[in-house]
Design a protein around this motif. Structure first.
Motif, PDB file in Angstrom:
ATOM      1  N   GLU A 192       0.821  -1.202   0.000  1.00 42.91           N
ATOM      2  CA  GLU A 192       0.000   0.000   0.000  1.00 42.91           C
ATOM      3  C   GLU A 192       0.860   1.259   0.000  1.00 42.91           C
ATOM      4  O   GLU A 192       0.521   2.256  -0.651  1.00 42.91           O
ATOM      5  N   THR A 195       2.193   1.791  -3.515  1.00 41.04           N
ATOM      6  CA  THR A 195       1.127   2.297  -4.386  1.00 41.04           C
ATOM      7  C   THR A 195       0.829   3.760  -4.089  1.00 41.04           C
ATOM      8  O   THR A 195       0.671   4.585  -5.006  1.00 41.04           O
ATOM      9  N   ALA A 196       0.755   4.107  -2.797  1.00 44.37           N
ATOM     10  CA  ALA A 196       0.429   5.481  -2.405  1.00 44.37           C
ATOM     11  C   ALA A 196       1.525   6.455  -2.839  1.00 44.37           C
ATOM     12  O   ALA A 196       1.238   7.548  -3.357  1.00 44.37           O
ATOM     13  N   GLU A 199       1.510   6.995  -6.561  1.00 43.48           N
ATOM     14  CA  GLU A 199       0.394   7.866  -6.929  1.00 43.48           C
ATOM     15  C   GLU A 199       0.739   9.326  -6.660  1.00 43.48           C
ATOM     16  O   GLU A 199       0.442  10.209  -7.471  1.00 43.48           O
ATOM     17  N   ASN A 302      -5.597  -0.070   2.521  1.00 41.85           N
ATOM     18  CA  ASN A 302      -6.279   0.941   1.717  1.00 41.85           C
ATOM     19  C   ASN A 302      -5.269   1.971   1.241  1.00 41.85           C
ATOM     20  O   ASN A 302      -4.953   2.937   1.951  1.00 41.85           O
ATOM     21  N   ALA A 303      -4.754   1.775   0.036  1.00 43.60           N
ATOM     22  CA  ALA A 303      -3.722   2.650  -0.507  1.00 43.60           C
ATOM     23  C   ALA A 303      -4.256   4.051  -0.790  1.00 43.60           C
ATOM     24  O   ALA A 303      -3.517   5.040  -0.679  1.00 43.60           O
ATOM     25  N   THR A 304      -5.535   4.157  -1.142  1.00 44.46           N
ATOM     26  CA  THR A 304      -6.113   5.471  -1.435  1.00 44.46           C
ATOM     27  C   THR A 304      -6.154   6.339  -0.183  1.00 44.46           C
ATOM     28  O   THR A 304      -5.774   7.519  -0.214  1.00 44.46           O
ATOM     29  N   GLU A 305      -6.626   5.763   0.925  1.00 49.70           N
ATOM     30  CA  GLU A 305      -6.633   6.512   2.185  1.00 49.70           C
ATOM     31  C   GLU A 305      -5.218   6.909   2.594  1.00 49.70           C
ATOM     32  O   GLU A 305      -4.989   8.010   3.109  1.00 49.70           O
ATOM     33  N   SER A 307      -2.632   7.444   0.621  1.00 47.25           N
ATOM     34  CA  SER A 307      -2.186   8.521  -0.255  1.00 47.25           C
ATOM     35  C   SER A 307      -2.799   9.857   0.165  1.00 47.25           C
ATOM     36  O   SER A 307      -2.117  10.888   0.212  1.00 47.25           O
ATOM     37  N   ASP A 308      -4.084   9.830   0.497  1.00 47.09           N
ATOM     38  CA  ASP A 308      -4.764  11.056   0.933  1.00 47.09           C
ATOM     39  C   ASP A 308      -4.161  11.585   2.242  1.00 47.09           C
ATOM     40  O   ASP A 308      -3.994  12.807   2.409  1.00 47.09           O
TER      41      ASP A 308
END
Length: 353
Positions: A192, A195-196, A199, A302-305, A307-308
Protein backbone atom coordinates in the motif's frame (compact mmCIF):
# COMPACT_ATOMS: atom_id res chain seq x y z
CA UNK A 1 8.81 -9.74 46.79
CA UNK A 2 12.28 -8.38 46.03
CA UNK A 3 13.67 -9.67 42.73
CA UNK A 4 17.44 -9.83 43.27
CA UNK A 5 17.89 -12.31 40.43
CA UNK A 6 15.75 -11.84 37.33
CA UNK A 7 15.74 -14.26 34.40
CA UNK A 8 14.37 -12.79 31.17
CA UNK A 9 13.37 -15.44 28.60
CA UNK A 10 12.96 -14.22 25.03
CA UNK A 11 14.26 -14.49 21.48
CA UNK A 12 17.43 -12.78 20.31
CA UNK A 13 17.13 -13.30 16.57
CA UNK A 14 16.09 -9.76 15.72
CA UNK A 15 12.74 -8.01 15.73
CA UNK A 16 10.79 -6.03 18.30
CA UNK A 17 10.93 -8.56 21.15
CA UNK A 18 14.71 -8.84 20.80
CA UNK A 19 15.09 -5.06 21.07
CA UNK A 20 12.75 -4.94 24.06
CA UNK A 21 14.57 -7.74 25.89
CA UNK A 22 17.94 -6.06 25.41
CA UNK A 23 16.57 -2.73 26.62
CA UNK A 24 14.89 -4.40 29.59
CA UNK A 25 18.15 -6.04 30.62
CA UNK A 26 20.00 -2.73 30.39
CA UNK A 27 17.41 -0.65 32.23
CA UNK A 28 16.46 -2.80 35.22
CA UNK A 29 18.91 -1.43 37.76
CA UNK A 30 20.18 -2.94 41.00
CA UNK A 31 19.02 -6.41 39.95
CA UNK A 32 21.14 -9.28 38.69
CA UNK A 33 19.56 -9.76 35.27
CA UNK A 34 20.21 -12.67 32.90
CA UNK A 35 18.72 -13.26 29.45
CA UNK A 36 17.96 -16.73 28.15
CA UNK A 37 17.51 -17.10 24.38
CA UNK A 38 14.72 -19.46 23.27
CA UNK A 39 16.76 -19.72 20.07
CA UNK A 40 14.80 -19.28 16.89
CA UNK A 41 14.55 -16.72 14.13
CA UNK A 42 11.28 -14.78 14.66
CA UNK A 43 11.38 -13.31 11.15
CA UNK A 44 11.34 -16.49 9.06
CA UNK A 45 8.61 -18.29 7.19
CA UNK A 46 8.02 -21.56 5.36
CA UNK A 47 8.49 -25.23 6.22
CA UNK A 48 12.29 -25.14 6.36
CA UNK A 49 12.25 -22.20 8.78
CA UNK A 50 9.65 -23.93 10.95
CA UNK A 51 11.70 -27.14 11.11
CA UNK A 52 14.94 -25.28 11.87
CA UNK A 53 13.28 -23.09 14.51
CA UNK A 54 11.63 -26.10 16.14
CA UNK A 55 14.92 -27.99 16.43
CA UNK A 56 16.79 -24.98 17.80
CA UNK A 57 13.98 -24.25 20.25
CA UNK A 58 13.95 -27.86 21.45
CA UNK A 59 17.70 -27.76 22.09
CA UNK A 60 17.32 -24.50 24.05
CA UNK A 61 14.54 -26.08 26.12
CA UNK A 62 16.63 -29.18 26.81
CA UNK A 63 19.47 -27.03 28.19
CA UNK A 64 17.22 -24.79 30.27
CA UNK A 65 16.67 -27.04 33.36
CA UNK A 66 20.39 -27.06 34.13
CA UNK A 67 20.30 -23.40 35.13
CA UNK A 68 20.19 -22.17 38.71
CA UNK A 69 16.63 -21.00 39.47
CA UNK A 70 16.29 -17.20 39.71
CA UNK A 71 13.97 -15.22 41.98
CA UNK A 72 11.64 -14.28 39.09
CA UNK A 73 11.14 -15.68 35.59
CA UNK A 74 9.96 -13.10 33.03
CA UNK A 75 8.91 -14.77 29.76
CA UNK A 76 8.22 -12.83 26.56
CA UNK A 77 5.82 -14.31 24.03
CA UNK A 78 3.86 -13.63 20.89
CA UNK A 79 1.16 -15.75 19.26
CA UNK A 80 1.08 -19.26 17.72
CA UNK A 81 4.55 -20.89 17.56
CA UNK A 82 6.03 -18.28 19.87
CA UNK A 83 3.38 -19.02 22.52
CA UNK A 84 3.84 -22.79 22.36
CA UNK A 85 7.60 -22.35 22.68
CA UNK A 86 7.20 -19.98 25.64
CA UNK A 87 4.75 -22.37 27.35
CA UNK A 88 7.56 -24.71 28.41
CA UNK A 89 9.43 -21.95 30.24
CA UNK A 90 6.30 -20.71 32.01
CA UNK A 91 5.31 -24.20 33.16
CA UNK A 92 8.84 -25.18 34.18
CA UNK A 93 9.41 -21.95 36.07
CA UNK A 94 6.17 -22.36 38.02
CA UNK A 95 5.76 -26.09 38.59
CA UNK A 96 9.39 -27.32 38.71
CA UNK A 97 11.31 -24.33 40.03
CA UNK A 98 8.34 -23.06 42.06
CA UNK A 99 9.24 -19.49 41.17
CA UNK A 100 6.88 -16.60 40.33
CA UNK A 101 6.44 -16.22 36.58
CA UNK A 102 5.57 -13.10 34.58
CA UNK A 103 4.27 -13.63 31.05
CA UNK A 104 4.76 -10.60 28.78
CA UNK A 105 2.42 -10.69 25.78
CA UNK A 106 3.51 -9.08 22.51
CA UNK A 107 2.34 -10.06 19.05
CA UNK A 108 0.32 -8.43 16.31
CA UNK A 109 -2.33 -11.17 16.13
CA UNK A 110 -2.60 -12.27 19.74
CA UNK A 111 -6.22 -11.08 19.76
CA UNK A 112 -7.29 -13.63 17.14
CA UNK A 113 -5.02 -16.28 18.67
CA UNK A 114 -6.51 -15.97 22.17
CA UNK A 115 -10.10 -16.09 20.84
CA UNK A 116 -9.57 -19.33 18.92
CA UNK A 117 -12.35 -21.93 18.74
CA UNK A 118 -9.87 -24.80 19.01
CA UNK A 119 -10.42 -26.67 22.32
CA UNK A 120 -6.84 -28.01 22.26
CA UNK A 121 -5.28 -24.57 21.77
CA UNK A 122 -7.52 -23.03 24.42
CA UNK A 123 -6.48 -25.76 26.85
CA UNK A 124 -2.80 -24.98 26.30
CA UNK A 125 -3.50 -21.29 26.75
CA UNK A 126 -5.37 -21.94 30.00
CA UNK A 127 -2.50 -24.05 31.35
CA UNK A 128 -0.04 -21.26 30.63
CA UNK A 129 -2.21 -18.44 31.99
CA UNK A 130 -2.94 -20.44 35.15
CA UNK A 131 0.79 -20.97 35.73
CA UNK A 132 1.54 -17.23 35.58
CA UNK A 133 1.51 -14.90 38.55
CA UNK A 134 1.20 -11.84 36.31
CA UNK A 135 0.38 -11.32 32.62
CA UNK A 136 1.68 -8.08 31.12
CA UNK A 137 -0.14 -6.57 28.14
CA UNK A 138 0.77 -3.55 26.04
CA UNK A 139 -2.31 -1.36 26.46
CA UNK A 140 -5.91 -1.19 27.70
CA UNK A 141 -7.00 -2.67 24.35
CA UNK A 142 -4.96 -5.82 24.97
CA UNK A 143 -6.11 -5.98 28.58
CA UNK A 144 -9.70 -6.09 27.35
CA UNK A 145 -8.80 -8.78 24.80
CA UNK A 146 -7.31 -11.05 27.48
CA UNK A 147 -9.80 -10.24 30.23
CA UNK A 148 -12.10 -13.10 29.21
CA UNK A 149 -9.26 -15.60 29.65
CA UNK A 150 -7.10 -14.14 32.44
CA UNK A 151 -8.28 -12.84 35.80
CA UNK A 152 -8.07 -9.10 36.31
CA UNK A 153 -5.89 -9.64 39.38
CA UNK A 154 -3.14 -11.01 37.14
CA UNK A 155 -3.36 -8.53 34.26
CA UNK A 156 -1.06 -5.50 34.21
CA UNK A 157 -0.69 -2.86 31.48
CA UNK A 158 2.83 -1.87 30.48
CA UNK A 159 3.36 -0.07 27.14
CA UNK A 160 6.44 -0.79 25.10
CA UNK A 161 9.33 1.56 25.79
CA UNK A 162 12.38 3.03 24.10
CA UNK A 163 15.22 5.38 25.02
CA UNK A 164 14.30 8.76 23.45
CA UNK A 165 17.62 10.33 24.44
CA UNK A 166 19.43 8.56 21.59
CA UNK A 167 17.34 10.48 19.02
CA UNK A 168 18.02 14.08 17.89
CA UNK A 169 15.05 15.23 15.81
CA UNK A 170 15.27 17.75 12.99
CA UNK A 171 11.82 19.29 12.87
CA UNK A 172 12.38 21.47 9.80
CA UNK A 173 13.35 19.05 7.05
CA UNK A 174 13.08 20.57 3.56
CA UNK A 175 11.62 19.06 1.51
CA UNK A 176 9.39 17.05 3.80
CA UNK A 177 10.78 13.58 4.36
CA UNK A 178 8.60 10.45 4.58
CA UNK A 179 10.27 7.49 6.31
CA UNK A 180 9.38 3.80 6.54
CA UNK A 181 11.65 1.46 8.52
CA UNK A 182 10.40 -2.10 8.98
CA UNK A 183 10.38 -5.56 7.46
CA UNK A 184 9.29 -5.58 3.82
CA UNK A 185 6.43 -8.04 4.30
CA UNK A 186 2.71 -7.95 3.51
CA UNK A 187 1.66 -7.36 7.13
CA UNK A 188 3.59 -4.09 7.35
CA UNK A 189 1.56 -2.60 4.49
CA UNK A 190 4.51 -2.04 2.18
CA UNK A 191 2.41 -2.76 -0.94
CA UNK A 192 0.00 0.00 0.00
CA UNK A 193 2.85 2.38 0.75
CA UNK A 194 4.47 1.73 -2.63
CA UNK A 195 1.13 2.30 -4.39
CA UNK A 196 0.43 5.48 -2.41
CA UNK A 197 3.89 6.96 -3.02
CA UNK A 198 3.77 6.09 -6.71
CA UNK A 199 0.39 7.87 -6.93
CA UNK A 200 1.75 10.96 -5.19
CA UNK A 201 4.75 11.16 -7.49
CA UNK A 202 2.97 10.41 -10.78
CA UNK A 203 0.57 12.24 -13.05
CA UNK A 204 -0.42 15.88 -13.43
CA UNK A 205 -1.00 16.40 -9.70
CA UNK A 206 2.32 14.89 -8.65
CA UNK A 207 3.99 16.20 -5.49
CA UNK A 208 7.45 17.39 -6.45
CA UNK A 209 8.70 18.67 -3.08
CA UNK A 210 8.99 15.35 -1.32
CA UNK A 211 11.64 12.88 -0.22
CA UNK A 212 10.87 9.24 0.64
CA UNK A 213 13.21 6.84 2.46
CA UNK A 214 12.38 3.14 2.80
CA UNK A 215 14.60 0.84 4.86
CA UNK A 216 14.34 -2.85 5.62
CA UNK A 217 14.52 -6.19 3.90
CA UNK A 218 12.10 -8.98 3.13
CA UNK A 219 10.21 -10.84 0.40
CA UNK A 220 8.76 -7.61 -1.06
CA UNK A 221 12.10 -5.91 -1.56
CA UNK A 222 11.62 -6.01 -5.33
CA UNK A 223 8.61 -3.67 -5.39
CA UNK A 224 10.50 -1.10 -3.31
CA UNK A 225 13.51 -1.32 -5.60
CA UNK A 226 11.23 -0.78 -8.61
CA UNK A 227 9.67 2.27 -6.95
CA UNK A 228 13.11 3.75 -6.23
CA UNK A 229 14.19 3.17 -9.83
CA UNK A 230 11.05 4.89 -11.12
CA UNK A 231 11.18 7.99 -8.90
CA UNK A 232 14.32 9.94 -8.01
CA UNK A 233 12.64 11.27 -4.85
CA UNK A 234 12.58 7.71 -3.42
CA UNK A 235 15.63 6.07 -1.84
CA UNK A 236 15.73 2.41 -0.86
CA UNK A 237 18.31 1.92 1.88
CA UNK A 238 18.05 -1.85 2.34
CA UNK A 239 19.04 -3.18 5.74
CA UNK A 240 20.23 -0.40 8.05
CA UNK A 241 22.12 -0.44 11.33
CA UNK A 242 20.58 0.96 14.51
CA UNK A 243 22.69 4.10 14.12
CA UNK A 244 21.61 4.59 10.50
CA UNK A 245 17.98 3.91 11.43
CA UNK A 246 18.08 6.62 14.09
CA UNK A 247 19.64 9.03 11.58
CA UNK A 248 16.83 8.39 9.09
CA UNK A 249 14.16 8.89 11.73
CA UNK A 250 15.83 12.05 13.04
CA UNK A 251 15.77 13.50 9.52
CA UNK A 252 12.16 12.51 8.87
CA UNK A 253 8.99 14.59 8.86
CA UNK A 254 6.43 11.77 8.64
CA UNK A 255 6.86 8.18 9.80
CA UNK A 256 4.57 5.75 8.01
CA UNK A 257 3.54 2.29 9.23
CA UNK A 258 0.44 1.10 7.32
CA UNK A 259 0.38 -2.32 9.01
CA UNK A 260 -2.44 -4.86 8.86
CA UNK A 261 -1.91 -6.04 12.46
CA UNK A 262 0.23 -4.81 15.35
CA UNK A 263 0.59 -4.95 19.11
CA UNK A 264 2.21 -1.67 20.13
CA UNK A 265 5.03 -1.40 17.60
CA UNK A 266 8.40 -0.27 18.87
CA UNK A 267 9.08 1.06 15.37
CA UNK A 268 6.19 3.47 15.86
CA UNK A 269 7.63 4.75 19.15
CA UNK A 270 11.03 5.14 17.50
CA UNK A 271 9.48 7.21 14.73
CA UNK A 272 7.84 9.42 17.35
CA UNK A 273 11.11 9.80 19.27
CA UNK A 274 12.81 10.87 16.03
CA UNK A 275 10.42 13.81 15.78
CA UNK A 276 7.96 12.64 13.15
CA UNK A 277 4.25 13.01 12.62
CA UNK A 278 2.77 9.52 12.22
CA UNK A 279 0.55 7.92 9.62
CA UNK A 280 -0.54 4.44 10.63
CA UNK A 281 -3.58 2.17 10.77
CA UNK A 282 -6.46 1.46 13.14
CA UNK A 283 -5.10 -1.83 14.48
CA UNK A 284 -3.97 -3.13 17.88
CA UNK A 285 -2.91 -0.43 20.34
CA UNK A 286 -2.10 2.16 17.69
CA UNK A 287 -5.37 4.15 18.07
CA UNK A 288 -4.56 4.49 21.79
CA UNK A 289 -1.32 6.24 20.87
CA UNK A 290 -2.10 8.14 17.67
CA UNK A 291 -4.95 10.63 17.27
CA UNK A 292 -5.60 13.95 15.53
CA UNK A 293 -3.04 15.67 17.78
CA UNK A 294 -0.04 13.67 16.61
CA UNK A 295 -0.90 11.85 13.39
CA UNK A 296 -3.44 10.34 11.04
CA UNK A 297 -4.93 6.84 10.99
CA UNK A 298 -6.16 5.01 7.89
CA UNK A 299 -7.89 1.73 7.20
CA UNK A 300 -5.49 -1.21 6.72
CA UNK A 301 -4.95 -2.35 3.12
CA UNK A 302 -6.28 0.94 1.72
CA UNK A 303 -3.72 2.65 -0.51
CA UNK A 304 -6.11 5.47 -1.44
CA UNK A 305 -6.63 6.51 2.19
CA UNK A 306 -2.90 6.29 2.75
CA UNK A 307 -2.19 8.52 -0.25
CA UNK A 308 -4.76 11.06 0.93
CA UNK A 309 -3.26 11.09 4.44
CA UNK A 310 0.22 11.69 3.05
CA UNK A 311 -1.09 14.52 0.88
CA UNK A 312 -2.84 16.09 3.88
CA UNK A 313 0.36 16.34 5.90
CA UNK A 314 2.73 17.14 3.05
CA UNK A 315 0.82 20.30 2.12
CA UNK A 316 0.78 21.49 5.74
CA UNK A 317 4.36 21.49 7.12
CA UNK A 318 3.38 23.57 10.17
CA UNK A 319 0.80 20.99 11.24
CA UNK A 320 3.28 18.20 10.56
CA UNK A 321 5.92 19.85 12.74
CA UNK A 322 3.44 20.42 15.56
CA UNK A 323 2.48 16.73 15.47
CA UNK A 324 6.16 15.76 15.46
CA UNK A 325 6.93 17.83 18.55
CA UNK A 326 3.88 16.36 20.31
CA UNK A 327 5.13 12.85 19.55
CA UNK A 328 8.56 13.56 20.94
CA UNK A 329 7.03 14.83 24.19
CA UNK A 330 4.70 11.81 24.42
CA UNK A 331 7.53 9.33 24.10
CA UNK A 332 9.57 11.06 26.79
CA UNK A 333 6.64 11.30 29.20
CA UNK A 334 4.88 7.95 28.60
CA UNK A 335 6.91 5.51 26.53
CA UNK A 336 10.45 5.90 27.89
CA UNK A 337 12.37 3.32 29.88
CA UNK A 338 12.41 5.65 32.87
CA UNK A 339 8.65 5.14 33.10
CA UNK A 340 8.66 1.44 32.17
CA UNK A 341 11.36 0.54 34.71
CA UNK A 342 9.30 1.96 37.57
CA UNK A 343 6.24 0.00 36.47
CA UNK A 344 8.20 -3.24 36.15
CA UNK A 345 9.57 -2.83 39.67
CA UNK A 346 6.04 -2.42 41.00
CA UNK A 347 4.95 -5.61 39.19
CA UNK A 348 7.89 -7.58 40.59
CA UNK A 349 7.18 -6.24 44.09
CA UNK A 350 3.63 -7.66 43.90
CA UNK A 351 4.82 -11.20 43.23
CA UNK A 352 4.55 -13.87 45.93
CA UNK A 353 7.78 -14.68 47.74
Amino acid sequence: MTADQLLIVGTLGGGGIHRYVEQQRQNIEQVETTVYDMASDPKGEGLLWLLSSTLRSLWAAIKFPFRTPPDVVHVHTSHQFSFYRAAFYVLYGNYVWNRPVVLHVHGSSFDSFVTTDSPAVRRIQDLVFDACDRVIVLSPYWKEVLSSRVSDSKLRVLPNAIDPTVYSPNYTAEPQHVVFVSNLVERKGIRELVTAVDELLSGETAVSELRVSIAGTGPLTNIVEELAEKHEQVTYHGYVSEERKRSLLDSGSVFVLPAYAEGLPIALLEGMAGGNAVISTTVGSIPEVIDAENGLLVTPENATELSDALSTLLVDPERTEEMARTNRRMVSQTYSWDVAERTLRKIYAELPA
